[in-house]
Design a protein around this motif. Structure first.
Motif, PDB file in Angstrom:
ATOM      1  N   LYS A  54     -44.554   2.900   6.946  1.00  0.00           N
ATOM      2  CA  LYS A  54     -43.648   3.395   5.922  1.00  0.00           C
ATOM      3  C   LYS A  54     -42.611   4.317   6.560  1.00  0.00           C
ATOM      4  O   LYS A  54     -42.926   5.069   7.483  1.00  0.00           O
ATOM      5  CB  LYS A  54     -44.459   4.165   4.868  1.00  0.00           C
ATOM      6  N   LEU A  55     -41.387   4.238   6.078  1.00  0.00           N
ATOM      7  CA  LEU A  55     -40.356   5.155   6.555  1.00  0.00           C
ATOM      8  C   LEU A  55     -40.766   6.590   6.261  1.00  0.00           C
ATOM      9  O   LEU A  55     -41.305   6.883   5.192  1.00  0.00           O
ATOM     10  CB  LEU A  55     -39.018   4.865   5.871  1.00  0.00           C
ATOM     11  N   LYS A  56     -40.506   7.468   7.207  1.00  0.00           N
ATOM     12  CA  LYS A  56     -40.884   8.873   7.030  1.00  0.00           C
ATOM     13  C   LYS A  56     -40.224   9.495   5.813  1.00  0.00           C
ATOM     14  O   LYS A  56     -40.816  10.341   5.151  1.00  0.00           O
ATOM     15  CB  LYS A  56     -40.539   9.673   8.283  1.00  0.00           C
ATOM     16  N   LYS A  57     -39.016   9.050   5.494  1.00  0.00           N
ATOM     17  CA  LYS A  57     -38.329   9.635   4.340  1.00  0.00           C
ATOM     18  C   LYS A  57     -38.951   9.210   3.013  1.00  0.00           C
ATOM     19  O   LYS A  57     -38.654   9.781   1.982  1.00  0.00           O
ATOM     20  CB  LYS A  57     -36.837   9.304   4.364  1.00  0.00           C
ATOM     21  N   HIS A  58     -39.840   8.219   3.048  1.00  0.00           N
ATOM     22  CA  HIS A  58     -40.487   7.746   1.830  1.00  0.00           C
ATOM     23  C   HIS A  58     -41.887   8.312   1.637  1.00  0.00           C
ATOM     24  O   HIS A  58     -42.617   7.853   0.750  1.00  0.00           O
ATOM     25  CB  HIS A  58     -40.559   6.219   1.824  1.00  0.00           C
ATOM     26  N   GLN A  85     -44.330  12.064   1.461  1.00  0.00           N
ATOM     27  CA  GLN A  85     -44.365  13.523   1.328  1.00  0.00           C
ATOM     28  C   GLN A  85     -45.569  14.013   2.101  1.00  0.00           C
ATOM     29  O   GLN A  85     -46.705  13.695   1.756  1.00  0.00           O
ATOM     30  CB  GLN A  85     -44.485  13.921  -0.151  1.00  0.00           C
ATOM     31  N   GLU A 110     -47.313   7.893  14.359  1.00  0.00           N
ATOM     32  CA  GLU A 110     -45.908   7.869  13.982  1.00  0.00           C
ATOM     33  C   GLU A 110     -45.050   7.355  15.123  1.00  0.00           C
ATOM     34  O   GLU A 110     -45.445   7.387  16.292  1.00  0.00           O
ATOM     35  CB  GLU A 110     -45.436   9.254  13.548  1.00  0.00           C
ATOM     36  N   LYS A 131     -38.926   6.531  13.342  1.00  0.00           N
ATOM     37  CA  LYS A 131     -38.557   6.491  11.927  1.00  0.00           C
ATOM     38  C   LYS A 131     -39.732   6.193  11.002  1.00  0.00           C
ATOM     39  O   LYS A 131     -39.621   6.342   9.790  1.00  0.00           O
ATOM     40  CB  LYS A 131     -37.494   5.423  11.702  1.00  0.00           C
ATOM     41  N   TYR A 132     -40.866   5.755  11.568  1.00  0.00           N
ATOM     42  CA  TYR A 132     -41.973   5.284  10.747  1.00  0.00           C
ATOM     43  C   TYR A 132     -43.241   6.108  10.937  1.00  0.00           C
ATOM     44  O   TYR A 132     -43.475   6.668  11.990  1.00  0.00           O
ATOM     45  CB  TYR A 132     -42.304   3.822  11.090  1.00  0.00           C
ATOM     46  N   SER A 187     -47.197   8.811  -0.964  1.00  0.00           N
ATOM     47  CA  SER A 187     -46.041   7.931  -0.981  1.00  0.00           C
ATOM     48  C   SER A 187     -45.063   8.412  -2.040  1.00  0.00           C
ATOM     49  O   SER A 187     -45.454   8.689  -3.167  1.00  0.00           O
ATOM     50  CB  SER A 187     -46.498   6.505  -1.281  1.00  0.00           C
ATOM     51  N   ARG A 188     -43.787   8.505  -1.657  1.00  0.00           N
ATOM     52  CA  ARG A 188     -42.761   8.936  -2.606  1.00  0.00           C
ATOM     53  C   ARG A 188     -41.976   7.782  -3.184  1.00  0.00           C
ATOM     54  O   ARG A 188     -41.242   7.955  -4.158  1.00  0.00           O
ATOM     55  CB  ARG A 188     -41.784   9.890  -1.917  1.00  0.00           C
ATOM     56  N   LYS A 190     -46.282   4.268  -4.913  1.00  0.00           N
ATOM     57  CA  LYS A 190     -45.827   5.634  -5.189  1.00  0.00           C
ATOM     58  C   LYS A 190     -46.967   6.492  -5.741  1.00  0.00           C
ATOM     59  O   LYS A 190     -47.676   6.088  -6.666  1.00  0.00           O
ATOM     60  CB  LYS A 190     -44.677   5.606  -6.183  1.00  0.00           C
TER      61      LYS A 190
END
Length: 94
Positions: free
Chosen positions: A44-48, A50, A23, A26-27, A8-9, A14
């Protein structure tokens, strides 16, 4: 992305290590087998997250891809194996 490890970023979790169960657009759905079980994965959003370019073992990966029943113990074991490789220095981050 299914069957890979991810951290988690962002958010209160985190830095926590997860296995990607599935998936959507977007998630990503994540589980650690302990706080976030297979039955109630973290969305969780993919952009959040790693993505770690290392997959779980073939048996667990096959179950995830075929959408078969996966146990929390299998997820915990996969994370434990990854952490053991990392601490032994056998896994080098790219």
């Amino acid at each position: 992305m299914t069957g890979k490890f991810a951290t988690s970023r962002a958010g209160h979790d985190k830095g926590r290590l997860y296995v990607v169960l599935g998936e959507e657009e977007k998630y990503a759905y994540l589980s650690d087998g302990r706080l976030r079980t297979v039955d109630k994965p973290k969305r969780k959003l993919k952009k959040h997250i790693q993505i770690i370019h290392r997959k779980v073992d073939q048996e667990l990966l096959g179950k995830l891809e075929k959408k078969e029943k996966v146990l929390d113990e299998e997820i915990k074991y996969a994370i434990k194996q990854y952490n053991n490789l990392k601490t032994e220095g056998m896994y080098v981050k790219k």
